[in-house]
Design a protein around this motif. Sequence first.
Motif: not given
Length: 829
Positions: A435, A456, A458-459, A461, A475-479, A545
């Motif tokens: 993570r 992955k 990742i951005s 959030t 938090d992390n968001n997999t793009i 971001n």
Amino acid sequence: MSSQFIYLKSSKYLKDNDGGSILVNNSSLPYQFINSFREPIRVNPKSQIEIVSADLNVEPLHDISPINDNDAFTYAFGSIAEEFRQKLVKIPSGVYSNDELAEKINSIIYDTNNLDGLDIHVEYDIANGFEIRFLNFSNLNEDKNEYTILSSKQGYQQTDAEKNTGIGSYDSTIHLRNKNYLKHPNLVVSNNQVPVFTSTTLSNTTKPTNLCSNVIVPTERGIDASNGTTSMVLRPIQQCVYSSTFLSGATGKTFKIEDANTYTGLSLASYTGSNSYDFQISLGGTIHYFAFVKTKAFWDTLTLPNSLSTGNLPWGHFLIVNTTDTAINTTLASNTYSLMLDTNLTGTPENDYRWKLFSTTTGNSQFTFSNEGTDSYINNKGVRTSLGNWGSAVLGLSRGECAIVGTNQVNNTNRFTRARINNNDGDTQNDVRKRVLMDYSVLISPNKTGTDNIVKVISGTQDASKVAGQEDWIDNNTIRTFNLKTELPDITDNDNIIITCSMNAWYCLDFIMGHDNGGNMVFPEGDTSIIATTNQESSFSLPMNFNEDSMPIMPVFCPSNGYVKNNQTAMIFGNYSDKLISTHSLAKLNAYMNSTWGSNQTIPTRQSKALYTDYCRDFNLVDRDVKIQCQGFSNVNATTDYTIIDGDVQFAYPIEDNSMMMKLGMPLQDEDTSRVVAAGFSKEPPKEVIADRTPFINKLNLHMGMPNVLIIDKDVEDNNDEMKFQSENEIIYNESQNFIINLSNLGKIIGQNSNTNSVSAIAGIIPSAQLNEYGNSKHYKAQYPQPVSINAKTSELINNFEVNISNDDGTPATSLRHPINLTCRLTEN
């Protein structure tokens, strides 16, 4: 009584033998100069001298102070809607010449501007007055940097305490070798501690290649956010593979085994049986049969203890030992001993590897097999071989407040203040799920079989109601997720991979991946591709971001863990900001506002969630060619080429026609207010009340001959392609000075200055009220004789006069310019 006139003059030129002018550098200042005489001048104890007249070339002065309402200005390099900041800054109170005022404004802008590639330059010349130029430039970045470890030794499911301090208990550490001395600088990272496992401590979640353990950040410079790059080269995970050739060269060498007893002086004997052992040793009368794991195919036939899968393990490091010449048991722990290679070089002698007990069917708690020589025999016999993947690694970007070590924003008591990686439960693709908690990242992890890497993008959030430091603020968001060998179809197991982040226009970025050919450190453009971008027109677009509060943008690196000490290496290089993170950050800017104005003036302590989305597009990007000075990395000594796709901004402008603004006069008139608001700026400089300055009045524009506000508006055709403004009104001055003439080497003239409470060789005082305009200078003529005594001890011959002119506060009269003409009368009584 007799008298004579003496003419003194300052000049920055001397005459040569032919009568030409020679520039004198630093030897003659208008306020401090020496005139020598062809024939010495005689003075005696009763001699007197007086200043009869003077022609002073005086540059007018500006008295800048809050009392005079002229000490502040506001500037911005982008609109409020695009989340750029308007900064209210203050000129320190003082008296300034035109040049000094321009220089001070330049330094204040530099000190308070965190944006790369943008500047406001002010200069003065007598013909045109002040000139203010908005600058938008690129390629002034630095390739040198310093680095440190942000977190270390992070294992599986780290405790909160380990996350808070940034120091875990997993036995994997790294060494940083900074090579700023190179023409093309880089950082080389190597693993200087490798975990040593037994059958009870090794699991799928403790395999080093499944974990992200050590995080690196710069300590000197962030990435050049206007037009910079940062790259990390990763080598494939290496192991040492042994075979029956281990006996070649072993004649005459001795080895040592430690179990319940210690056996020294042991020799290796050839194995002549039929059960695939590689050599044998007689130990206390019992023959021990040794077999290397020589192929991945054989390794995959074994059943491992502790529910271990065979993937992502250095199968060549395992050595199977039985005390009878029987077939090797495919259940690894059912053999008499299984050993695992320890590459930490901590045995005896200290320059060689050794095998240590992994599992046993006996009651022995140890079984160590090592070389007694000093020739690194075990080390040298191992053939370095790729495991077929590149381990777990991250290249990311973080807002500065979460990655600047040594600040109160990144501390060792609150994990939520720092960019970090948590090693958690696995999923269908990976044994350990990472993570990654930072603004952007590319994460690579080996699949469960170890035959490929899962990538992955990742951005981070951000919770709109929280800022960094608050619990679960990000938090992390997999793009995007893909298989590395699918994205780079020509890659082989022996290739190095490169991950690059290229930034432009302060908020925008591309992630790029590529590979070389067999570790040769040449990364052809055809073998690299953009894997994600903030360009909203892309199918792999990242959210925005960053905004101006994010500066400096900090690269964050997590290199792969490995199994061979000092052999698992990574290289880091880039194009970094010319601004030091020790002086340019959101925290520093916030502190400046509070110390200057008593409030933060809209500059927050921490960045709030970026809300602007319609910004990043193709800003005239072209490829960037960089040099990689390998110096032995990946066994390459040459300097190689790497072309970064869209890694450079074309021409000189990161953004075409971006709005810029500078407010010199406040409050604004209605017409000015309309222009400011239309261009996307706030009409008021501060948002908070400033004591004793409401309404906020400022007249700096009058001192520069400028209008109240200067605007470069991208939505208005103003024909100001040079983004330049010049004085269009008369420049107003508000300070005049008295000048004190000191003749430092003439007898012992004594004068006192009550303003400074000092005694000096004052020969005369020129009041500002008695200076009259005369041509390009100011003329003074004494209204009546004002002689002063020289106080010579005896009759003396004087070869030169040393002239020092100061202001009445004792400081050098730096407002004077060449030439200075003084007429003195020397009287002998």
